[in-house]
Design an enzyme around this catalytic site. Structure first.
Site, mmCIF file in Angstrom:
data_model
loop_
_atom_site.group_PDB
_atom_site.id
_atom_site.type_symbol
_atom_site.label_atom_id
_atom_site.label_comp_id
_atom_site.label_asym_id
_atom_site.label_seq_id
_atom_site.Cartn_x
_atom_site.Cartn_y
_atom_site.Cartn_z
ATOM 1 N N GLU A 175 -1.750 -16.778 -9.885
ATOM 2 C CA GLU A 175 -0.752 -16.048 -10.709
ATOM 3 C C GLU A 175 0.856 -16.607 -10.271
ATOM 4 O O GLU A 175 1.515 -16.810 -11.161
ATOM 5 C CB GLU A 175 -1.001 -14.487 -10.458
ATOM 6 N N ASN A 192 -12.562 -0.190 -5.681
ATOM 7 C CA ASN A 192 -12.143 -0.609 -7.039
ATOM 8 C C ASN A 192 -13.288 -1.173 -7.655
ATOM 9 O O ASN A 192 -13.616 -2.181 -7.189
ATOM 10 C CB ASN A 192 -10.922 -1.421 -6.988
ATOM 11 N N CYS A 224 -6.498 -5.046 -7.685
ATOM 12 C CA CYS A 224 -6.033 -4.931 -6.238
ATOM 13 C C CYS A 224 -5.507 -5.875 -5.466
ATOM 14 O O CYS A 224 -5.179 -5.680 -4.185
ATOM 15 C CB CYS A 224 -7.176 -4.092 -5.817
ATOM 16 N N HIS A 225 -5.913 -7.216 -5.942
ATOM 17 C CA HIS A 225 -5.236 -8.392 -5.086
ATOM 18 C C HIS A 225 -3.918 -8.405 -4.862
ATOM 19 O O HIS A 225 -3.509 -9.078 -4.256
ATOM 20 C CB HIS A 225 -6.056 -9.742 -5.804
ATOM 21 N N TYR A 274 0.871 -1.111 -0.052
ATOM 22 C CA TYR A 274 0.039 -0.013 0.105
ATOM 23 C C TYR A 274 1.000 1.183 0.067
ATOM 24 O O TYR A 274 0.583 2.165 -0.611
ATOM 25 C CB TYR A 274 -1.021 -0.014 1.041
#
Length: 157
Positions: free
Chosen positions: A145, A110, A118-119, A87
């Site tokens: 991912e 979002n 945003c993850h 952040y």
């Protein structure tokens, strides 16, 4: 659409995807969409969850948001696949180095999660914190991912 993180409600308008909602609830901003945009969005999301796509090309129509929120969302959008930022790093990137908490609020607001990733934003200590879709979804997305990245790097996929 059905996804490994539960059903997703996807809304498009005449410019592109305008909202994704977890749980499959009908998004509140759905407009009679051009079928090809919705089909393309669904196809790209399906391919993402199958580990076949690491980028999105479907057009976005980002609704609302303060100038700060929109700046945060732009920074989120360019976080590379399978990478994370804190952040604080996002706050610094938008020119507000002391606004890490405000970045968290912007992430929570979002309108197009997954595509505006945003993850991929984590706490300063690297821990999974603050995901509007639930931390279990954030974990699933990051694990997906990471797995795809490893498979591609080592020729396993």
């Amino acid at each position: 659409m059905q996804a490994p993180i539960d059903a997703l409600g996807v809304a498009v308008d005449d410019a592109g995807i305008c909202r994704i909602r977890f749980g499959g609830a009908p998004p509140d901003r759905a407009v009679s969409p051009p079928d090809e945009v919705l089909e393309r969005a669904t196809d790209e999301l399906t391919r993402y969850f199958a580990g076949e796509a690491v980028t999105f090309t479907v057009p976005l129509s980002v609704p609302g948001g303060s100038p700060f929120e929109r700046a945060v969302w732009r920074q989120l959008y360019v976080i590379p696949y399978a990478e994370m930022r804190t952040y604080g790093q996002i706050a610094a990137a938008v020119g507000e180095p002391d606004a890490a908490r405000a970045v968290g609020t912007a992430c929570n607001r979002n309108p197009i999660p997954v595509i505006i990733p945003c993850h991929r934003v984590v706490g300063a200590d690297g821990k999974l914190v603050g995901f509007g879709g639930g931390l279990w979804r954030k974990k699933v997305l990051l694990e997906l991912e990471a797995r795809v990245r490893i498979e591609r790097e080592f020729g396993l996929g």
